[in-house]
Design a protein around this motif. Structure first.
Motif, PDB file in Angstrom:
ATOM      1  N   ARG A   1       9.739  19.012  54.861  1.00  0.00           N
ATOM      2  CA  ARG A   1       9.916  17.576  54.802  1.00  0.00           C
ATOM      3  C   ARG A   1       8.737  16.849  55.445  1.00  0.00           C
ATOM      4  NH1 ARG A   1      14.832  16.254  53.043  1.00  0.00           N
ATOM      5  NH2 ARG A   1      14.654  14.117  53.771  1.00  0.00           N
TER       6      ARG A   1
ATOM      7  N   GLU B   1      18.467   5.977  53.617  1.00  0.00           N
ATOM      8  CA  GLU B   1      17.308   6.863  53.804  1.00  0.00           C
ATOM      9  C   GLU B   1      16.038   6.053  54.081  1.00  0.00           C
ATOM     10  OE1 GLU B   1      17.727  10.126  54.171  1.00  0.00           O
ATOM     11  OE2 GLU B   1      19.828   9.511  53.958  1.00  0.00           O
TER      12      GLU B   1
ATOM     13  N   ASP C   1      12.867   8.180  55.381  1.00  0.00           N
ATOM     14  CA  ASP C   1      12.905   9.386  54.550  1.00  0.00           C
ATOM     15  C   ASP C   1      12.530   8.962  53.128  1.00  0.00           C
ATOM     16  OD1 ASP C   1      13.489  11.542  52.978  1.00  0.00           O
ATOM     17  OD2 ASP C   1      15.455  11.945  53.842  1.00  0.00           O
TER      18      ASP C   1
ATOM     19  N   ASP D   1      13.772  10.986  49.791  1.00  0.00           N
ATOM     20  CA  ASP D   1      15.156  10.749  49.387  1.00  0.00           C
ATOM     21  C   ASP D   1      15.407   9.286  49.062  1.00  0.00           C
ATOM     22  OD1 ASP D   1      16.320  13.329  49.379  1.00  0.00           O
ATOM     23  OD2 ASP D   1      16.222  13.357  51.563  1.00  0.00           O
TER      24      ASP D   1
ATOM     25  N   ARG E   1      14.406   9.249  45.541  1.00  0.00           N
ATOM     26  CA  ARG E   1      15.360  10.003  44.731  1.00  0.00           C
ATOM     27  C   ARG E   1      16.615   9.156  44.440  1.00  0.00           C
ATOM     28  NH1 ARG E   1      16.260  16.009  44.920  1.00  0.00           N
ATOM     29  NH2 ARG E   1      14.702  15.929  46.585  1.00  0.00           N
ATOM     30  N   PHE E   2      17.163   8.535  45.469  1.00  0.00           N
ATOM     31  CA  PHE E   2      18.396   7.773  45.288  1.00  0.00           C
ATOM     32  C   PHE E   2      18.155   6.470  44.539  1.00  0.00           C
ATOM     33  CE2 PHE E   2      20.021  10.102  49.241  1.00  0.00           C
ATOM     34  CZ  PHE E   2      20.725  11.022  48.477  1.00  0.00           C
TER      35      PHE E   2
ATOM     36  N   GLU F   1      23.728  16.327  41.716  1.00  0.00           N
ATOM     37  CA  GLU F   1      22.522  17.098  41.995  1.00  0.00           C
ATOM     38  C   GLU F   1      22.803  18.609  41.976  1.00  0.00           C
ATOM     39  OE1 GLU F   1      18.639  16.672  44.889  1.00  0.00           O
ATOM     40  OE2 GLU F   1      20.455  15.517  45.275  1.00  0.00           O
TER      41      GLU F   1
ATOM     42  N   ARG G   1      17.718  21.625  46.402  1.00  0.00           N
ATOM     43  CA  ARG G   1      17.657  21.463  47.857  1.00  0.00           C
ATOM     44  C   ARG G   1      17.472  22.812  48.538  1.00  0.00           C
ATOM     45  NH1 ARG G   1      17.204  16.031  49.444  1.00  0.00           N
ATOM     46  NH2 ARG G   1      18.495  14.752  48.084  1.00  0.00           N
TER      47      ARG G   1
ATOM     48  N   ASP H   1      26.149  14.063  46.377  1.00  0.00           N
ATOM     49  CA  ASP H   1      24.693  14.028  46.526  1.00  0.00           C
ATOM     50  C   ASP H   1      24.286  13.672  47.951  1.00  0.00           C
ATOM     51  OD1 ASP H   1      24.528  14.719  43.905  1.00  0.00           O
ATOM     52  OD2 ASP H   1      23.579  12.874  43.204  1.00  0.00           O
ATOM     53  N   CYS H   2      25.054  12.800  48.590  1.00  0.00           N
ATOM     54  CA  CYS H   2      24.806  12.468  49.993  1.00  0.00           C
ATOM     55  C   CYS H   2      25.048  13.697  50.879  1.00  0.00           C
ATOM     56  CB  CYS H   2      25.728  11.328  50.398  1.00  0.00           C
ATOM     57  SG  CYS H   2      25.661  10.881  52.144  1.00  0.00           S
TER      58      CYS H   2
ATOM     59  N   GLN I   1      22.334  16.295  50.506  1.00  0.00           N
ATOM     60  CA  GLN I   1      21.084  15.829  51.118  1.00  0.00           C
ATOM     61  C   GLN I   1      21.136  15.952  52.641  1.00  0.00           C
ATOM     62  OE1 GLN I   1      20.817  12.464  52.739  1.00  0.00           O
ATOM     63  NE2 GLN I   1      18.731  12.969  53.355  1.00  0.00           N
TER      64      GLN I   1
ATOM     65  N   GLU J   1      18.898  18.302  55.428  1.00  0.00           N
ATOM     66  CA  GLU J   1      18.264  17.848  56.667  1.00  0.00           C
ATOM     67  C   GLU J   1      18.789  18.634  57.862  1.00  0.00           C
ATOM     68  OE1 GLU J   1      18.878  13.672  57.039  1.00  0.00           O
ATOM     69  OE2 GLU J   1      17.180  13.165  55.733  1.00  0.00           O
TER      70      GLU J   1
END
Length: 347
Positions: free
Chosen positions: A11, A61, A66, A69, A72-73, A89, A94, A135-136, A139, A143
């Motif tokens: 990351r 995010e 971030d 992400d 992405r979102f 996703e 991931r 998806d949250c 993600q 992390e």
């Protein structure tokens, strides 16, 4: 170095890449939602709520800097607002510990199964929260350093799935057009009440025996395909009718009708389990008895021609109507070319 540290390193590299791109004026994705202001809301309640949910995730995010992400979102929010239906996703997108993947895989399968039952149309907002929650969750697990956020996202998913499961239970009716595009209407009735379906893809759900039918909204096409695709593909093709005409007082086909015989044969052989009805007809010139024989001769002539092109005899039925079923009603003794015919119905 642990896998968690590996993720943080990756990351960090992504963040460095984004900084480099900002200097070089390149773009990896949308970092704001300005584009949404000019987009009309989609017809689907699912997509409306999904777009809103992804905007919220992107905002969270963004507040944490971030940027991958965030992009992405926000990208998913824009795609939903434009009317695109896409899946939650994939786990492969991931970096996850193997111990985490079993529960996530089961959760994703559970959500996909509900979507296949029409949940995105029946329970649109709940389905959107389920997808965004998943998806949250995935993600935050990647992390791996905010247990409260992981638990929060997982709770959203679990609550949404519970609501979806309650919503999709029961008998589902969706109104679809016929093969020729014509749309009728259907009333879903029981002792509890009724719902009239008279627009394309309108739906009704009866949760249990005797329960009041309720409107389940208009199904999106993706849900029609998900729920009914296999059944529609297995449905028999609609009947096809050919009409062959004859010269007056004879069993001789007109030249145009002779040219149709190959098409008739091809249509029959394309059917998996064909049923063929060949019926002979005449006009009202001549006696009834004569016309009965002539109509049968005409039907048999066509039958022989069709069998000669490879159609098995066991699938064909031959009958004569004589002058009793005219296309054009006439007085007795009148010659009418459109009544001198053989009709072939292929099912």
């Amino acid at each position: 170095m642990t896998k968690r540290n590996d993720r943080q390193t990756l990351r960090g590299r992504a963040f460095a890449l984004l900084l480099a791109c900002s200097v070089g004026a390149c773009a990896l994705g949308p970092y704001d939602t300005e584009e949404l202001k000019d987009l009309p809301p989609p017809d689907s309640l699912f997509l409306q709520e999904l777009s809103r949910q992804y905007v919220e995730l992107g905002d969270m995010e963004r507040a944490e800097y971030d940027w991958p992400d965030t992009a992405r979102f926000y990208d998913r929010a824009i795609r939903a607002a434009k009317g695109e239906i896409f899946e939650p996703e994939q786990l492969s997108a991931r970096y996850l510990d193997p111990a985490e993947q079993t529960e996530l895989s089961d959760a994703r399968t559970q959500l996909a199964s509900l979507f296949s039952a029409g949940a995105r149309s029946i329970a649109g907002p709940e389905s959107a929260r389920g997808q965004a929650g998943f998806d949250c969750w995935i993600q935050e697990l990647e992390e791996g350093h905010q247990p409260a956020d992981i638990a929060y996202c997982r709770a959203i998913f679990v609550a949404a799935v519970s609501e979806i499961e309650a919503a999709v239970k029961g008998a589902l009716v969706v109104l679809l057009p016929d093969a020729d595009g014509k749309l009728g209407a259907v009333s879903v009735d029981n002792a509890g009440g009724s719902v009239l379906l008279d627009t394309e893809r309108a739906s009704a759900l009866v949760a249990a025996a005797g329960a009041t039918p309720r409107s389940a909204g208009t199904f999106v096409q993706a849900d029609v395909e998900a729920v009914f695709g296999a059944a529609l593909a297995a449905s028999p093709a609609p009947p096809v009718t050919f009409v062959l005409y004859f010269e007056q007082g004879t069993d001789n086909l007109t030249s145009e009708s002779r040219d149709l015989l190959a098409t008739v044969s091809e249509t029959i052989t394309r059917r998996k389990l064909p049923q063929v009805e060949i019926s002979g007809h005449t006009d009202r010139a001549g006696t009834t008895a004569y016309n009965d024989r002539l109509a049968l001769d005409r039907a048999r002539i066509v039958n022989s021609s069709v069998l000669g092109l490879g159609v098995p005899a066991r699938v064909v039925a031959v009958e004569s109507y004589g002058e009793r079923a005219p296309i054009v009603p006439t007085a007795d003794g009148v010659s009418e070319p459109r009544n001198r015919r053989v009709e072939i119905v292929i099912r």
